[in-house]
Scaffold this active site. Sequence first.
Site, short mmCIF file in Angstrom:
data_model
loop_
_atom_site.label_atom_id
_atom_site.label_comp_id
_atom_site.label_asym_id
_atom_site.label_seq_id
_atom_site.Cartn_x
_atom_site.Cartn_y
_atom_site.Cartn_z
N GLU A 27 -56.13 -5.21 -49.19
CA GLU A 27 -55.00 -4.32 -49.38
C GLU A 27 -54.66 -4.28 -50.88
O GLU A 27 -55.15 -3.41 -51.57
CB GLU A 27 -53.81 -4.79 -48.52
N GLU A 75 -45.25 -13.10 -46.29
CA GLU A 75 -45.00 -11.73 -45.83
C GLU A 75 -44.02 -11.71 -44.66
O GLU A 75 -43.18 -10.83 -44.54
CB GLU A 75 -46.33 -11.09 -45.39
C1 BGC Z 1 -48.03 -4.03 -46.73
C2 BGC Z 1 -46.55 -4.04 -46.94
C3 BGC Z 1 -46.16 -2.61 -47.05
C4 BGC Z 1 -46.38 -2.06 -45.67
C5 BGC Z 1 -45.86 -0.72 -45.41
C6 BGC Z 1 -48.28 -3.42 -45.40
O1 BGC Z 1 -49.58 -3.42 -45.02
O2 BGC Z 1 -48.61 -5.26 -46.90
O3 BGC Z 1 -46.03 -4.96 -47.74
O4 BGC Z 1 -44.94 -2.34 -47.59
O5 BGC Z 1 -47.71 -2.16 -45.28
O6 BGC Z 1 -45.11 -0.84 -44.36
#
Ligand code: BGC
Length: 913
Positions: free
Chosen positions: A447, A717
Site C-alpha cells: 500500500e 492501524e
Molecule cells: C489505508 C488507510 C486509509 C484507508 C481508506 C486503507 O487501506 O491503510 O489508512 O485511509 O484505506 O479508508
Amino acid sequence: MLKISELKTEYRQNPIGLDVAKPRFSWILKSDRNDTVQCSYSIIVKGADGIVWDSGKVENSQSVLSVYSGLMLKPRTRYNVTVAVHDNHGESAAAEGWFETGLMSCDNRKASWITHGYEDKVEACPVYVREFDLSGKVKAARVYASALGVYELEMNGRKAGDAFLAPGWTSYHTRVQYQTYDITDMMGETNQVVITSANGWFAGEFGFAGGVSHYGSRTAVWAQIEIDYEDGHTDTIVTDSGWQYGSGPRRYAEIYHGEVIDHNIPVKIEGNAIAFDYPISVLTAQESESVRITERLKPAARMITPKGEVVYDFGQNLTGIIEARLNCPKGTKVVLGHAEVLDKEGNFYTENLRSARAEDTFICAGEGEETFLPAFTFHGFRYIRVEGLSDKREEDCFTACVLHTDMEAAGHFQCSNEAVNRLQQNIRWGQRGNFLDIPTDCPQRDERLGWTGDAQVFASTAAYNYNTALFFTKWLRDLKAEQTLEHGVPHVIPNILSNIEGAAAWSDAAAIIPWEMYQAYGDIRLLADQYDSMRDWVEYIRSKAGESHLWQTGHQYADWLALDNEPASRVGATDPYLVATAYYAYSTDLTARAAKVLGKTEDAALYAKLHDDIVSAFRKEYITETGRMVSETQTGCVLALHFDLAKPEHRERIFQSLTVNLANHNNHLTTGFVGTPYLCHVLSNNGSHETAGTVFLKHDYPSWLYCVDMGATTIWERWDSMKKDGSFDESGMNSFNHYAYGSVGSWMYQKLGGLQIEEPGYKKSRIAPVPIKGITCAEASVRTVYGELSCKWECTDHRMTVDIVVPCNTTATVCLPGKEEFLVGSGSYHYEYQTELELEYERYSMESTLGEILDNPVAMEILRQHAPGIADNPMIQFALEQSISQLTALMPEGSAQLFAMVIKTCNDAEKTN
Ligand code: BGC
C-alpha cells in the site's frame, strides 16, 4: 545581548538548487533580556555583480518569511544574504547566510531525457555512464539530475549527495523534482558519472489493487553537469545519446518487493542511450527535504524461532533498509526477510504485508568484507529473517538504516508517566516511518500510499514533532495538481487509484492541512498557493449537496475503523453522511477564514454565509429540536461539538450524550480515524478534562496505552492490531505502523504540555498546561519559527512549579492551573505556588473492569486464593467486561471487601514498581 542564532532561506540553511523566484528569509533572535521585540530589520542580498536587493530599514517586527523583492534572480548563482536587526532595548545584531539558485527556468535545462535499449520490463536496474575530462581548474561543479523512476548518481565511484529514492514521488504527469548536488570535491582529471535507475513509483508495482507502470512502462534519467572553472569558462555535460547504457550489480529492485544485489556482476555496457520523449517542463527543483538515513540501529537480539529460522530483532519498528557487511565465500547468497512482528508462537510473521515480498538478496563476490545497501526499496520492519549465512553469529553484519524525509526535529514531550512517554515515542516513530517523501498510510504492506485522510488527521500533531512546512508544501502542490472540480480530491495523493469521487475527512485534507500549516508556521504564501484548492474542494461538495446543504451521496469512509458498529465493519456506527456534512461545514469555515486572511473579502462573505447554511441544515437533519444527536456515537457528538455545529443551548445535552456513551464503555473510546483526533480535545474544552485524562490513561483495550503495554513501538492501524493473547487482526488489513491514532499527540502537547498557538506561527502563543491525575510533571517544547517555546511543570505535595520559555519577538498568554491568565513577553520565567491540585492517582478503582484488574498478576494470585475457580467460571467472559462496582452489585456479600482488597494490592504493587 541580542544575536541572530539562525538565518534561513525558504526554511533551509544555505540551500542550493533553489528555484523560488522570490525566496523568503527567516531568522531567530536570541537575547538575554526579557520582552525582546524586533523594532526594525534590513536585508541585503548580493550576487556576483553586487547588491541585488537592499530592503532598507524596515520598521516592524517581521522576522519570519520576509519576502525577497529585489532584482530578478539569476539561475545557478550564489547570493549572500545579510540581515541586520534592532530591538526595543536598543541592541542590534546581524547574521550572514547564502542561498544558491537552481536552473530556474526551462531555458536553462539543456539536457534531454534518455532511456535504455532493453525491453520495457527489464529486471536489472539500468545504468547510464558518461566519461569526461576537465578543461581547467574547477571552481564549482554541480549536477542537476532526475529520473522517471528512482535513481542514484555516482561521480568517480562515490554517491553524490545523501538522498535516497530521489527524485521522490510527485504527480509525475505534471511535476517531477530534480535534485542539485555539489560535486566540486568529487572531480578528478578524468571523470566517470554513473546513474543507476529503478522502477520506483513511476514504473514499478504499486497500489493495493495491484498494477504496474502507473506513469509509464519505461524508466528514464535526466542530468545536467555544470562545471565552472576558475578562469570563468563553464563546461556543460548533459544526458543525450552520447551516454551509454547497460546494467550492473543491482539485478532487481521494486519498492514493495526489495532488491537483489550481485557483486559478481560488474557494470556491462550494452550501447548508446536512447532519447526519451517526455517534457522537461515538468521538472521542478526539489521542494522538501530529501529522504535520508537519519539513524542507524544495531540488532538488540538474535534468536532462533520455533520454526528454526534465524531472526534479528532491532527493538524498534522502523522504516528503512538493512546495510549488511558480509565476509563470505564467492557466490554466498544471503536473503533478508522483513517483518514488523513475531506471531504468538514467536515465529516470523509476514501475512500482514499482503503481496509485498519485502525481501533483499545479497550475493557475495568473496573478496573480503563487502557492503550491501539497497537503494531503491524500503521496508517497514522490526525483525529480519536471515537465510543463507552459516549459523555462526553475525551480529555485527547488520545495521538497520532508518529512512524518512529529513525534516527538522521540532518538538519534545516527556512526563512522569513512562507508558505515556513510550506512546510519545511511538507517535514520533510513526511519523518518521510514514513521512517518507509523501505522508503514507503505512510503510510495510502493498500500500504505502498518500492517503489523504490519514495525513489530515495527523497534520496538527506532525507539526509539533517535526517542521513539516516543506514536506506539506510539496505534497499539497501534488494534491492541487490532482484535484478537479468534477471529481474533487482523490483519496490518495499522488493518485494512482482509478477515478473515485472525493470522500469526506479524506479529501478535506485540501482545506484542513493548508490551514494547519498556516497556523503552525504563519506561512501566508502556502495558504495563498493552496487557496484555490481549498475553495474548489468546497465547491465540489457544494455541487453534490446542492440546495439541501447536506452531503448525502457517494462512497464515504466515515469514522474509519471505529469500534462501535454491529456487526463489526470497517466503517464505524456514526452515520457516514453526518460525518460528510460535518466536514463540509468545517472545510467551508476554513475556506472562509483563509479568504479573510488573504484579503478576499467577497469570498470570505460568500463562504461564511455558506457555512451558516450548512450548519443550519446540519442542525435540522442531525440534531433533534430538543438537542439530541441523531447519531449518538462518540464520534457523532465529538464532531458536532468540535466543529461547533450545534445550537449553543444544545451543546450541554450533546456533551452529556458523549459522557454517557463513554461511561457505558467504562470510559473507553470507541472512535475511529475521524473521532479519535478530537475526542480528548472535546472533553477538555467542555469541562471534562478529568474524563479526557481517564480515557487517555486507560491501559486496557481499547486504548492508546493498551498498545503500549502490548509492546508496540509504533502506532497501530487498529486498536486491536494485536490481541491480548498475542494473535492478530487477520482481516487482511493490519499494520503496526499507521499514524492516525497518534493524532492524540496534539492534545498531549496542547493540554498536558500546555503549548498552543494563539496567533499563526506562534507569534503569540498560549501556555496553558492542564494536569491530569496520573501525571505529576510534564515538559514540552516546540522549535517554532521564532525559536524555542517551552513549558515544564511539576506538582508535588500541592506545590506547583512551572518554567516557561517564550521566544524573542513573540508574546504569550500564560494560564496556569488555578490562576488568572496574564500576558508575558519573551524570556524565561519561573513560577511556584501552593495548589489544591491532587495528581496522585490510583490506576485501579471500583470503575475498573474485572478484565483490567485480572491483567495484573498480583490480582490473579489473590483471587485464586480467595475465590478458587473464578477463572473457569462460565460467566467469566461476561464478568470480565463489567466494572467492579457493577459486579459487587450482582455478587453475594463479601465480594465488595474482596475486590477492595484486590484493588488496593494492585495499586500498592503499581507504586512499588
Ligand atoms: C489505508 C488507510 C486509509 C484507508 C481508506 C486503507 O487501506 O491503510 O489508512 O485511509 O484505506 O479508508
